[in-house]
Design an enzyme around this catalytic site. Structure first.
Site, short mmCIF file in Angstrom:
data_model
loop_
_atom_site.label_atom_id
_atom_site.label_comp_id
_atom_site.label_asym_id
_atom_site.label_seq_id
_atom_site.Cartn_x
_atom_site.Cartn_y
_atom_site.Cartn_z
N HIS A 130 0.90 -1.33 -0.24
CA HIS A 130 -0.04 0.01 -0.06
C HIS A 130 1.04 1.19 -0.09
O HIS A 130 0.67 2.20 -0.83
CB HIS A 130 -0.84 -0.09 1.37
CG HIS A 130 -1.72 1.22 1.37
ND1 HIS A 130 -3.12 1.24 1.09
CD2 HIS A 130 -1.31 2.35 1.92
CE1 HIS A 130 -3.54 2.56 1.09
NE2 HIS A 130 -2.56 3.25 1.74
N GLU A 131 1.88 1.17 0.74
CA GLU A 131 2.77 2.32 0.80
C GLU A 131 3.60 2.56 -0.23
O GLU A 131 3.80 3.68 -0.74
CB GLU A 131 3.61 2.28 2.30
CG GLU A 131 3.00 2.31 3.48
CD GLU A 131 2.20 3.55 3.65
OE1 GLU A 131 2.54 4.64 3.15
OE2 GLU A 131 0.93 3.51 4.27
N HIS A 134 1.82 4.58 -2.91
CA HIS A 134 2.07 6.14 -2.94
C HIS A 134 3.20 6.29 -3.77
O HIS A 134 3.26 7.40 -4.33
CB HIS A 134 2.15 6.43 -1.42
CG HIS A 134 0.97 6.54 -0.66
ND1 HIS A 134 0.01 7.36 -1.10
CD2 HIS A 134 0.62 6.28 0.38
CE1 HIS A 134 -1.09 7.17 -0.15
NE2 HIS A 134 -0.58 6.49 0.86
N GLU A 179 -5.80 6.78 -1.39
CA GLU A 179 -5.72 5.63 -0.72
C GLU A 179 -6.53 4.32 -1.39
O GLU A 179 -5.97 3.39 -1.34
CB GLU A 179 -6.38 5.80 0.87
CG GLU A 179 -5.95 6.75 1.49
CD GLU A 179 -4.32 6.40 1.93
OE1 GLU A 179 -4.44 5.20 2.26
OE2 GLU A 179 -3.68 7.26 1.92
#
Length: 291
Positions: A130-131, A134, A179
């Site tokens: 998930h990070e 980004h 997100e």
């Protein structure tokens, strides 16, 4: 890894970017000078601040420091076709993870110990992915601004002008949309929607003691019930009021969204396309590799 996963060699951010993320990003780019100001003025200060904080009060993960966590990161980076950032583990009772990269310097990721304590290794890899989402989507500029707004709001609840508050609302709306893209990156890395949804469930009501007892099917039903509220005008109004000051969409909505995308033709086609490309390249090299 224990199970074979499709390697997404050549993966581009726009292949999995959520439409809401794309729309919100385009809207922010229309604001004159915002991107330039963050990159050249706020960005360097924020990067230096966080770097010093990480070095001073966190543990840098590597092949000789918590190597099992380092391996999880490298595997996720391989699947998503992205260079590994630095990974820091920080003692903190609030389950959280975050990342930052603005000026092209060494990007980094921070994971709190309390988050590690309540997740399985596969779920932790989903958090890392998930990070990485980004970083893959180049979210660093506006993430920095969002973090500054949240910090200012915490220190000075009545701060700022009407103009600043309007910008804050637009930035928070953007980060909530962003997100969704990063949840998709998590799914692409672990390639099991239940793992991603389990992370969201544990972030909602998990703890080292409770997490093993939680029922994912019941949580998915809860997500469907939340979605049903939108069918009434009052329910939609209340949901909007509830979320407009949040930095993340509510977990049940994120779980429902990832469940929907995992069942879509877009997701399946992306995996199939990349698997074919990978096999073709591998065959040209005289063989193929497993990991």
């Amino acid at each position: 890894m224990d199970i074979a996963k499709t390697l997404l060699i050549g993966l581009r951010a726009d292949e999995f970017r959520h439409p809401l993320d794309f729309q919100a990003t385009q809207a922010l780019k229309q604001l004159p000078g915002l991107d330039l100001a963050v990159r050249n003025l706020l960005g360097p200060v924020a990067e230096q601040f966080f770097y010093l904080n990480n070095i001073a009060s966190s543990v840098l993960v590597g092949k000789n420091q918590l190597p099992h966590l380092h391996k999880l990161l490298l595997e996720a980076c391989t699947v998503l076709d992205i260079e590994p950032p630095q990974l820091y583990i920080q003692q903190n009772p609030i389950p959280n993870a975050y990342t930052l990269a603005i000026q092209g310097k060494q990007p980094f990721m921070v994971v709190h110990t309390s988050l590690i304590e309540m997740l399985t290794l596969e779920e932790l890899q989903a958090v890392m992915a998930h990070e990485l989402g980004h970083l893959k989507c180049d979210h660093g500029v506006y993430l920095t601004l969002a973090n500054l707004f949240v910090l200012a709001a915490g220190l000075l609840p009545n701060w700022g002008t009407i103009l600043a508050q309007s910008l804050q609302e637009r930035i928070l709306e953007w980060v909530r949309c962003a997100e969704f893209s990063c949840d998709r990156a998590a799914l692409l890395a672990v390639q099991d929607p239940k793992v991603v949804m389990s992370v969201l469930m544990k972030l909602s009501g998990g703890s080292p003691t409770l997490s093993p007892l939680l029922n994912l099917d019941a949580f998915i039903e809860q997500a469907r019930a939340y979605e049903d509220i939108s069918k009434s005008e009052l329910g939609q109004l209340l949901k909007t009021a509830q979320t407009q000051q949040l930095t993340h969409p509510v977990p049940v909505l994120r779980a429902k969204e990832i469940d929907r995308w995992a069942s879509s033709k877009d997701y399946q086609s992306l995996l199939l396309k990349r698997q074919k490309e990978y096999n073709q390249k591998d065959n040209k090299m005289g063989g193929w590799r497993n990991w």
